[in-house]
Design an enzyme around this catalytic site. Structure first.
Site, PDB file in Angstrom:
ATOM      1  N   ILE A   1       0.914  -1.144   0.000  1.00  0.00           N
ATOM      2  CA  ILE A   1       0.000   0.000   0.000  1.00  0.00           C
ATOM      3  C   ILE A   1       0.949   1.188   0.000  1.00  0.00           C
ATOM      4  CG2 ILE A   1      -1.791   1.298   1.200  1.00  0.00           C
ATOM      5  CD1 ILE A   1      -2.789  -1.331   2.396  1.00  0.00           C
ATOM      6  N   PRO A   2       1.223   1.745  -1.181  1.00  0.00           N
ATOM      7  CA  PRO A   2       2.404   2.596  -1.389  1.00  0.00           C
ATOM      8  C   PRO A   2       2.269   4.046  -0.883  1.00  0.00           C
ATOM      9  CG  PRO A   2       1.167   2.441  -3.416  1.00  0.00           C
ATOM     10  CD  PRO A   2       0.468   1.557  -2.420  1.00  0.00           C
ATOM     11  N   CYS A   3       2.206   4.193   0.432  1.00  0.00           N
ATOM     12  CA  CYS A   3       2.108   5.541   0.985  1.00  0.00           C
ATOM     13  C   CYS A   3       3.380   6.350   0.713  1.00  0.00           C
ATOM     14  CB  CYS A   3       1.761   5.506   2.466  1.00  0.00           C
ATOM     15  SG  CYS A   3       2.866   4.535   3.483  1.00  0.00           S
ATOM     16  N   HIS A   4       4.455   5.685   0.291  1.00  0.00           N
ATOM     17  CA  HIS A   4       5.657   6.440  -0.102  1.00  0.00           C
ATOM     18  C   HIS A   4       5.399   7.257  -1.364  1.00  0.00           C
ATOM     19  CE1 HIS A   4       6.016   2.633  -2.372  1.00  0.00           C
ATOM     20  NE2 HIS A   4       6.684   3.347  -3.279  1.00  0.00           N
TER      21      HIS A   4
END
Length: 177
Positions: A137-140
């Site tokens: 879950i690419p919160c970056h």
């Protein structure tokens, strides 16, 4: 990839290590080994690293992480189990849609999930901070409105590495066109 919302928080005591270019990642799954429930940078106090035979789901997520870090794949297909509020879940679903090599701002996500007037960007940032499944879950891939890198559980150096890995030019923790 399916993101299942769990009714209760899964506090798996079994944790597995994945050796990544940005350091050890700690992986957990639900007790039935159907969903990945966390991918974090730190071991929880009540977790024990398991070094014996890994369940199939752990092997699979490690293979998908290998493919991500070697750029052989830009997507994840592993099923995830998350626990959070309706708002957090909506933020994480929206975040999971951001493709490899793209970014959105906190404001973009706020606009995509809410028809409320006014800014809920800070609430989006708080929800991103509670994301327990980093990278997948690419919160970056969520940045400030000025394209500056802000907040990341693993530290801004890891966020910078991940975005550089995905093709972004970053100077002084800011994405440069």
């Amino acid at each position: 990839m399916n993101i299942i919302r769990l009714d209760k928080k899964e506090d798996s005591k079994k944790a597995y290590i994945y050796k990544s270019p940005i350091g050890d990642l700690i992986i957990t799954s639900d007790d039935d080994c159907q969903y990945i429930t966390s991918l974090t940078f730190d071991l929880n106090d009540n977790q024990t690293i398991i070094k014996d035979e890994e369940p199939a789901i752990i092997k699979r997520v490690k293979k998908e992480l290998d493919n991500y870090f070697t750029k052989n794949s830009r997507t994840f297909t592993i099923d995830l189990g998350v626990y959070g509020t309706d708002f957090q879940y909506n933020v994480w679903i929206e975040t999971s849609k951001i493709p490899f090599g793209k970014v959105l701002t906190y404001s973009d996500i706020a606009k995509n999930i809410s028809d409320k007037k006014g800014s809920i960007s800070r609430a989006v940032g708080t929800a991103e901070g509670k994301n327990s499944i980093a990278i997948i879950i690419p919160c970056h891939r969520v940045v400030g409105s000025n394209r500056k890198l802000t907040g990341y559980a693993g530290g801004l150096d890891k966020k910078e590495y991940l975005l550089s890995h995905e093709g972004f030019n970053i100077v002084g923790f800011k994405i440069i066109p």
